[in-house]
Structures are given as structure tokens and as C-alpha cells.
Design an enzyme around this catalytic site. Sequence first.
Site, mmCIF file in Angstrom:
data_model
loop_
_atom_site.group_PDB
_atom_site.id
_atom_site.type_symbol
_atom_site.label_atom_id
_atom_site.label_comp_id
_atom_site.label_asym_id
_atom_site.label_seq_id
_atom_site.Cartn_x
_atom_site.Cartn_y
_atom_site.Cartn_z
ATOM 1 N N ASP A 1 -30.973 36.653 33.775
ATOM 2 C CA ASP A 1 -30.942 36.460 32.337
ATOM 3 C C ASP A 1 -32.315 35.929 31.910
ATOM 4 O O ASP A 1 -33.078 35.427 32.741
ATOM 5 C CB ASP A 1 -29.833 35.463 31.995
ATOM 6 C CG ASP A 1 -29.799 35.112 30.531
ATOM 7 O OD1 ASP A 1 -29.925 36.025 29.704
ATOM 8 O OD2 ASP A 1 -29.657 33.924 30.209
ATOM 9 N N LYS A 2 -32.643 36.045 30.636
ATOM 10 C CA LYS A 2 -33.925 35.503 30.169
ATOM 11 C C LYS A 2 -33.737 34.169 29.469
ATOM 12 O O LYS A 2 -34.301 33.162 29.869
ATOM 13 C CB LYS A 2 -34.614 36.485 29.211
ATOM 14 C CG LYS A 2 -35.970 35.980 28.720
ATOM 15 C CD LYS A 2 -36.515 36.799 27.576
ATOM 16 C CE LYS A 2 -35.834 36.477 26.277
ATOM 17 N NZ LYS A 2 -36.175 35.133 25.750
ATOM 18 N N GLU B 1 -37.966 30.080 13.076
ATOM 19 C CA GLU B 1 -38.177 29.430 11.791
ATOM 20 C C GLU B 1 -38.382 27.938 11.968
ATOM 21 O O GLU B 1 -39.269 27.337 11.359
ATOM 22 C CB GLU B 1 -36.987 29.682 10.873
ATOM 23 C CG GLU B 1 -36.992 31.049 10.229
ATOM 24 C CD GLU B 1 -36.245 31.019 8.910
ATOM 25 O OE1 GLU B 1 -35.181 30.388 8.842
ATOM 26 O OE2 GLU B 1 -36.737 31.625 7.956
ATOM 27 N N THR C 1 -45.776 36.749 17.735
ATOM 28 C CA THR C 1 -46.731 36.719 16.635
ATOM 29 C C THR C 1 -46.130 37.217 15.317
ATOM 30 O O THR C 1 -45.192 38.010 15.308
ATOM 31 C CB THR C 1 -47.951 37.590 16.968
ATOM 32 O OG1 THR C 1 -47.526 38.929 17.209
ATOM 33 C CG2 THR C 1 -48.664 37.070 18.210
#
Length: 1320
Positions: free
Chosen positions: A568-569, A664, A766
Site C-alpha cells: 500500500d502507499k 488544503e 505541485t
Amino acid sequence: MSYGNYSGNGHQNGQPSTNPFAGSGDLIDLELDNHTPANPTHHPNYETSHGRSSAQTTPFADPENPYSSYSGQQAYSGAPKSAYDPFDDHFVLSDEEYEHDTTATGTNSSGRQVPLLNTANQAKEKPGFFGNKRSNSEYIDMNQGPAIQKESDFDIRRIYNSFKSKLPFSSRNPSNIPAVDTRGPRQIFIMNQGANGAFGYFGNYISTTKYNFATFIPKFLFEQFSKYANLFFLFTSIIQQVPHVSPTNRFTTIGTLTIVLLVSAIKEISEDIKRANADRDLNRTRVLVLDPSTGQFVLKKWIQVQVGDVVRVNNEEPFPADLLLLSSSEPEGLCYIETANLDGETNLKIKQATVETSSLVDPRDVVQELSKAEIVSEQPNSSLYTYEGNLKNFGPDGREIPLSPEQLLLRGATLRNTQWIHGVVVFTGHETKLMRNATATPIKKTDVERIINLQIIALFCVLITLALVSSMGNVIKTQVDSDNLGYLYLEGVSKARLFFQDLLTYWILFSNLVPISLFVTVEIIKYYQAYMIGSDLDMYDEETDTPTGVRTSSLVEELGQIDYIFSDKTGTLTRNIMEFKSCSIGGRCYIEEIPEDGHPQIVDGIEIGYHTFDDMRSDLANTSLQQSAIINEFFTLLSTCHTVIPEVNESTGKIKYQAASPDEGALVDGAAELGYKFIIRKPKSVTIENVLSREQSEYELLNICEFNSTRKRMSAVFRCPDGIIRLFCKGADTVILERLSQQEPQPFVTATLRHLEEFAASGLRTLCIASRIVPDDEYKAWAKRYYEASTSLENRGDKLDEVAEQIEKDMFLLGATAIEDKLQDGVPETIHTLQTAGIKIWVLTGDRQETAINIGMSCKLLSEDMNLLIINEETKADTRLNLEEKLSAIQEHQFDGEDGSLDSSLALIIDGHSLSFALEPELEDLFIQLGARCKAVVCCRVSPLQKALVVKMVKRKKKGSLLLAIGDGANDVSMIQAAHVGVGISGQEGMQAARSADVSIGQFKYLKKLLLVHGAWSYQRISNAILYSFYKNITLYMTQFWFVFANCFSGQSIAESWTLTFYNVLFTVLPPFVMGVFDQFVSARLLDRYPQLYQLGQQKKFFNVKIFWGWIINGFYHSAIIFVCSMFIYRYMDSVSSGELTNNWAWGTAVYTTCTLTALGKAGLVVTMWTKFTLIAIPGSFVLWLCWLPAYATIAPLINVSQEYRGVLGVTYPSLTFWSMVFGVSVLCLLRDFAWKYFKRRYSPESYHYVQEIQKYNIQDHRPRMELFQRAIRKVRQVQRIKKQRGFAFSQVENQNQEKIVRLYDTTKKRGTFGELSQQ
């Protein structure tokens, strides 16, 4: 003019959404807004399932409650997140939940056709905050039918619960309780346990143990006797009980087998007790439950929570059961939940209470309004995405309110960014939707065990052959020499009966060719190896106080043979922490600390390198510079263009930003740290504070154009303090650059693109930042069109996108941001080392393609010189064509490189939509062929089920390969359990994966030592211990076979029966333990230094069929040498000083002693590391035999045991013949082994032989270091590649009408008495 701060909507990278959780179609929020029963005034058609008929025991009474003074009227101040996440359930998505249905398709925002979940709910448009959301049931290639889960006829858990409920301590008597009616809906009386008790609903007790009282004996015996050796000895024990058949004592085998089973049982019980302790900790977690008699919330254990209870869950706490949301601290009953445990997504999902119940913030109002209410609910089922129910008799007028998945809070999710919620419990314990999807812990067998089982069958065939030869020999001998064998009184005896009786006799006599102590020896070795792994301080995570734990010790040797790792990441490779790392503003790049080679310089007219944030503050302060205005505009955009809610801590005054997206939150935090602090959100404005000038500025929020995967950007229109209307926009560079103004100059594009390449080369996420001034007349005309689109009843989303296009134009590029998705410590080095070791790594993530590639680059899974094979197709035919083209291209160029260098330069990137096609039977062969040729594979946008399907597919297609799966969330459990070895990380997502795994570790970096060192050691140790165990038995017991040719095939034993038993129990038992526990064929330092040595396990160099039979044949050879030499020696040298001849027992003792010394000598040649334990085990064991024999031969005959030893001692120890034979024949046997060992090391050495010499002679490794040069070359190549593949930081859930949600908040108003935030 004062400017502020941004926090991105955190969306992912712009490909058409194929992630089932990318939009509101997440694991929990499927069709939440659109769901309304077909007829809200009547009872809906509920899905039913065959529930259990037995009752669960009532939870234990809570002892004295130290929190009884807790008042529901006290405002919640926020609970800190504990280090231990109490949600520790086994969760796995069952394959049954998904069915392929090619007829059900839907269209996402990009217009792509994707399969839909086909649910029983007929979705209809519903007004409200979610009313304009698009179809959110886009779950890749899976269709949910009506959730009907049938129980099998034989359900151990149901039987056990029935049995348990009849115990004296059970508070319920099932005989007095009607069975749960599964034919109709479930009726739940709120806060009325007396009425609910009549239905026998399950309690909230969770058990993930492997056994219980009812299942231990059958499951344990089944597991043990699935080992053919134990089954073989069981039959041998039975045969020994037949009178006049056994040549040995009738209890030797059954006694030893009993000890073997007892030791294995103790090990299994001890491991299961650990699971039970973890369950107990979970069940004792506390939650606030409403007491209807006092109108106050009191703390109770989870195990005491019952169906119908009203509970209060505070911020950062997991839900104790499946709840229906009544109200929350946020406006209109909104709440944010994190489902990372379920789907791996860190974006927060939004749930909303019904309008009627959202005002129930006072516990007394809850009691008053719900005192007579009841819920008519669907029966427990495994469907995570659907729910139907009605709240009846609500309030004084007895209203009926429809309930939908929008109010369902599943066990396993966690409350975030919401001070508290009130919810009513509908499903508890094993009836929760999570546990309905849970699967029992699978019984895994190792590759070594599988080989042993097969070879035991072969050895059994050898044994039968030997018994047949001996039996036929006896029959032939008695027939041919009958005239000379009259003293045996065989006249009239049936030859057939004699043959079969001899067959049983020889079965028993040769039965020890299979070592009875083998499996108990191996179990103890593995248990101690697991203990040493857990005691390794190098794999202890001090920060979280997490040691490495081996939950399934029987799999330790497989850690040394892994071919594929499936990882998994989120939370495994990364930390789930986003950090504002750097930014490019006005062509200049700013960062906290300048890297060693990152100082600014001019190249080709472009400034490259970094300035510090202090330099940026200086530039900002110098208002005479254009750069000051650009910086001001840049951070104003970041601090205003977002959907973050500021939460002010009244006691400390600090602001916590509540963000639905981690991106965010990172951007808003970063802007605040750099002087632009977002402090107030109102329905129509936002306020930021310039920390440098201490000025506050209010920006009127006019419109928000939300992010989606097609637009790849979000924008907001503000009327700034200077009266000018500005459009602030952020998004992917590809969409921002094409919307820049062509009429006015764009001086920063070239420099910004160069900086973006630098950011992407470092694996950063980015965003491009741009703005424009919007004339009033243009805005008024656009606002009218925007309003018309927002109120459209058809294709509202598409029309909003079209209108947004009209204003998102002619922008000016300000710069770019770079966010770091922080990796776990040591991840790049670990992955690079594991790949060097020959392990292929597949990363299975829910992230979009660009983000996954960037993370792959930063963690060294992907390198700059790799060729990325990208499969991102819309149809099955296109996927097939893409796979075939890539395979053809590889085959054409496979001879271009040297030694497989082409394969090592390939990496496959495939998205979840294409993967769903690739996993179908027609394409899976093409997919595995391509994946097997690649050094790394990244599967993007995959669901939890797809993770397990990928593992199962590789497991099925690559039968000779061993698979390891590693993850940290409940969404990884199915993958972990599907692999040969499952590793769980005790991470931020909780303990589900760790508790379901075979091995648990604190961080991903510990995987390197776990595999390369402990795995390699365990495999080599276990291999030698097993091979030696077979060898030593054959060396002794094959002499029995040779002896039958000399004793007229009579079945006479060569040695006394108890002495034969003690051979495995006392005199050769220690060498296998020393080999299996303390031996090190290479030191830990050199195993880490030369990871290529790990390929010894992958290639099965230490244990395979060829090696196994090599040891077996060597045992036959040694036994033959010993027998033949002993026959010749004692034929001519069997006299003693008194002139008497030695008997067969004295000769048998000499043979036995020689076999023992030969076997121990072989052990001495095999071990590579001599310690004090080795000295005790090998020479010490022979000394033990030499001391044991005189004592036993003297005492045993006196107590009528082992009468065969009468007089033996006097003709063995004083005899030169005895000692000459023992040492001389042993040396003769081992001479061949020594010569073979010399030949192998001298003329045909293995790779580890070279490393052993390096270790022995401490040879220094002076390989040239070119790290700086190689780093520069990699950077150049990587930048060239990143020009084509750049990621962007957007991971927010789409289509949740964020504009309406943020307009509900006015953070200038104080919270109420109960911590609620009033609606605007």
C-alpha cells in the site's frame, strides 16, 4: 492591500476519475444525497439476510464508573488522538460483495463509461446540500446486488454462540427468546433495552481469535493431521496396538506423538491468547452512552453498547458500532468522517443528519423526542454502500422520517473536524457491516512444509517398498529353507497371513525413517526465531513504542524466499502528512533550508536554485520591488481560495484548520507560517491577517468554481478590500498555462516550468497559481450565467464547468507551490535495497497516476533510467491491444540489453479502470506476462477488493513465487490475508492490518532487516534443521533394513526399543535446535551489505527436492557403510577376553553408537558458527550418550525394563573393537562429506561462500564510490522524464458542493452550550 493564504482542494491529478473513492462515491457515501425510498410514507422494501438465530450474551456490567459525573451539558473541548486506535477489527471485503455486470454503466465527470454498483435502492433526486451531486456510485468494474448474505449450514460461530448463551453466566436464555425474524425488517426501540431484548440482538462483542472453546480441538487436530507425518504416525500408533505385530514397545510412538501434539497445542494457544488480549482491549474501549433516566451521557465500554442506544462520539474517536446520525456540533447536522481504515483515502467524507433530527443537540431533547421512537431498519447485511430504514414515532406528532446511507456511520470510520455527533446504534458486534465482510484468519502453509508433505509421501512409498521387500523375503525364506526352520513351528501357517503380518511389523520397524519429532522440533525453532525477531532492537520503533511482532511464527522461513512485495502507499510508504515544502513566486524559488547544491545561479538567462523564506520576507518588505506585489498576491490567493474552516481554541487562542483535504491543510498552514493567516470564515466573506503588518483584510466571497478531475483546477471570485473583483485560480500546470493571457506578457512562465520540473523530480506535489482582475460588467454578465447553470435541473455539473471556462481565462501566472507527501523514514533506501535483492515490488494505491509516479520516483521504486509502460485505457479491447503491443515491443528488444537489463529497466503503470479489465480471465495472462517482466509495477486508483484480486492473480499464475503484502489499514487486510506472508504496519490508520497480519512492524524500513537478515537466516536454519532431522533418522533406522538380510527377515530390531526412541528424544535432539536457532551462515552486517545473497532463498538453494533427496541418499549411504563395516568387524573380532562371543545386542549397541557419532559429526560439518551452545549440542550429546548407556544398561534390567541390556556393558566399553569401530567407521563415513564440502568451496563455490571468506578474513570492500556523479546523472535523466509526467496537489473529494458547505459557517460566533455551531 493585505493578502492571505490558500489550502488546496487536494484533488488528484487530473486523469478521468476511475477511483471508486475519488468522488462522493467513496466507501461510505454512495448515492447518499439521491437516496429516497420509493414511497417515503410506506415501508421500503428492505434487503434481508439470514441472520443468526442464537443470542449473544449481554455485555458485562460496568464496575464502578469513575466518569459518572460527566455531564452531557459540558462543552466538548476536543479529545487528543490517542496513540492506540481502538478500532482493531479484522476487516476484509468479501469477493461475494461484488458481481460483474456488464449492463450497468454510468458516466463520470469525464464522460467515461464505468460500471455502477447495482443496488436495490432506486435513487431519486433530493434537495439539500448533496442534491446536485453527480452519480457517485462509480465503483470500478463491480456491481452491488441486493445484500443478501446466507449463512452456511455449519457455522461454528453460530454453534459456539448458542453454546455460550446456555452457560450459567449468560444473562439471556435463548429458550425464552424468539429467533430473530430475518423475513422482515428489523425493529429497534430507541433507548428501550427491555423491548429490544425480546429480539435477541447480538451484543457489541468482537472476537478475531483463531479458536474458541468449541472449535479448538477440531480445528487444531485438522491442522495437525493435515501434516502427513503426523497422520503417518497416528496409523503407526494404531498398528502398534495389534497383538504380536509390533517388534518394539507398543507405546513408544503414541507417547511421542502425544508430546508432539501437546507442544504444538501449547504454541497455538499462546499465540491465540495474544489475539484474545487484543480483542479484550478493543472491547473495553469506552464511549459516551445516553442514560434516558438522567438525560446525561455516561461512559461505558464498547462491549456494553447495545442496539437502540444513543451514543456521543467526540472528535478523533472511532465509531463503536454502526450508527445512524441524529445530530452534530456542525450546522445542519453535518459531520466529517475519515475512512482511511476502509478505503485508504485520507480525504474526509461528509455525512448529514436529517433536517428533523439535526437540532437534537441537548441530551434532554434527545430523550424527549426519541422516548417513543423506533427505527424500522433493514436486516444486518454485508453491503457497505446501501441502507434503508425509517424513523417512526418521532416527536410529539409521531412523524415518520426516511433514513438513507447519508446518515449511516460505519464502524471503522473515525470522526474528524467535528466536535461531536449523536447517533443511535443499529448494528453491533458481528452484525456490523464491517464484521459481516470479515473473513476468518486463513491457515497458511509454507513452501517448505508443502515440499516436506510431498516428500513424506515419497518416503512413505520407500518405506512400503522396504516393507514389501522384507515381507516377501520372509515368505520366500521360510518357503525355501523350511526344512531348516522347523524350530519356528511355521507348519500350517498361511503364507498370505504371514506376509501381511510381516508387512505391519516392518511398517513399525521402518516407521522412524520419517522423524516423529520433526514437526515439534521445527515448531519450537520457529517460535524461538519469532521471539528473536521480536527482540531485535534494530526493528523497534521507539517513537511509537512498537516492537516487531510475529503473530504467525510458522511462516518465518518464508520471509527469506519472497519474490514479490505488494505494498500500500498511504500510511505504508508515506506518513499521511502533507508539508508545505517550497514555492516558486515571480520566477524565484523559496525554501526553508537551501540544499547543499541548491544555491541560486543564472543558467541560460533563468535563475535556478533556491532562496530562503527569510529572503522572501525581505523581498515582501521592500514594497518598491515588483516582487513584493507578486508575493503579496500569491499568498493572498493561497489564504483565500480554499474551503478550509478555521477552528479557534478558546483557551489557547490557536487556530486549527479543519480541511477536508490534507493538501488544503498543508497550503493554508504554510501560508499562515509565512505571515498570511486565515482567521475568519463567514458565509459571504473570509478574513486574513497579515502577521507582518498586523493588518486584517476581509474579502467578499462571490463564487467558487469547484475542482473536479476533468477541470483539474479550482477557482474563487472575490471582491477585494480595494473594491476590485479578482479571480484566484490554482490547478495543474497543463490547465493553468493554456488559460494564461496572450495579450499581456508572462515573464515567469519559463522559470516556473523549470522550478516545476525540479519539484517533480524531488517527488513533490505541485500546483500552479494564477489570478486575473475581472471587470465589473464582465462579472455581472457571468454571474447571471453562473446562477442559471447552478439552478439547472439537467446536466448541472457540465453547465457549471462550461460557465467556469468563460471566466477562467486571460490569467496571469504568479508561481507554483510544492507540497511534500512525507515518506516514512528510510523508505527510499529500503525499496532500493529490496530491488537489489531481486524482489519485485508492486505498489497498489488509490492515488491518481501522476501522484503515484511522483511518489514512486521519490521513494526510488521508479528510477530515472526506467522505461515507464503506462496503461490507461477506457475499454477492454483497448486494454488488450495496449498489453499486446507492449509485450511485442519487449520481445523485439529483449536481446538489445545484456543479462536481462531490459527487464530491469521496465516499470508498469496501470490505472484501476484498465486493471479491472486486465484481471479478467481473458486478459490476466497478458497482464501477468507484462508485469513479471517489469522491475516495478504501480497500480493506481485501485479499490480494496482489486488489491486482493491482484495478489490472488499473481499467486495463482506464479505458483513457484512467494508473495508478501504489506499495509497499515483495514482496506489492506484482504490483500494481506491473500498473500503467502502478510505484514501489517502499526500506523496512523490503526491496528487492523497489524492484527490481521502474520508479522507486524512499526515502520516500512524494518522490512529490509526482516527479510534480508532474519528471513535469510530463518530459511537457511529451518532448511538445515529439517534436512538434518531426516538424515539422522535414515542413518540409524536404515540399518534395520540392511539387518533383515542377516536375520532371516525375522523383523528383529537392531537395538533396544526405548534406546531407539531416545535417539530422537535425547541424543540427537539438540543439533537441529542449534542449527535452527543460533547458526549464522553469514553475519547480519554482510547480509545487509550484499542484498544479492537474498536470492539464495528465492532460488531455493538451501531446500528443494534435489537437495532433500541428496541428504536422504547420503543417509542411506552412511547407514550402509556402518552396517557393512560393523558386520565384517564383529564377524572376526567379536570375542572378548574371557573367550566368550558378544551377542547381537552388544553389536547393535556398537552400531547405534557409531550412527550417533556419525550423525553428530555430520552436524559439525554443517554448522558454520560455533558457540558454547554448539559445543553443548554436538560433542555434548555424544558425551551424554556415553554416560547414559552405563547407567541405563545397569539400572533398567534391574527393574524389568530393557532386559536386552543384561551383560551388554561388560562387552562393549572395555572392548577395543567397540571403540575402534565407533570412531573408525564414523570417520570413514564423514570422509566423503568432508571431501564434497572441500570440492564445492574450492571448485564450485556458491555466492555465500565468497562472503563467508570476506567475513572470516575481514576482507575490506573497496568498491569505488561515485555517488555525487551518479546523483547528478540521475537528476538530469529524471528532469527529462518529469517534463512528461508531473503531478499536482489536489486530493479533495469531488462534487460535494463545497461552496454551500463553507457558506454555512460563521466562525466569529461562539459555540453553544453543547458545543454546537448554529446554522446561518
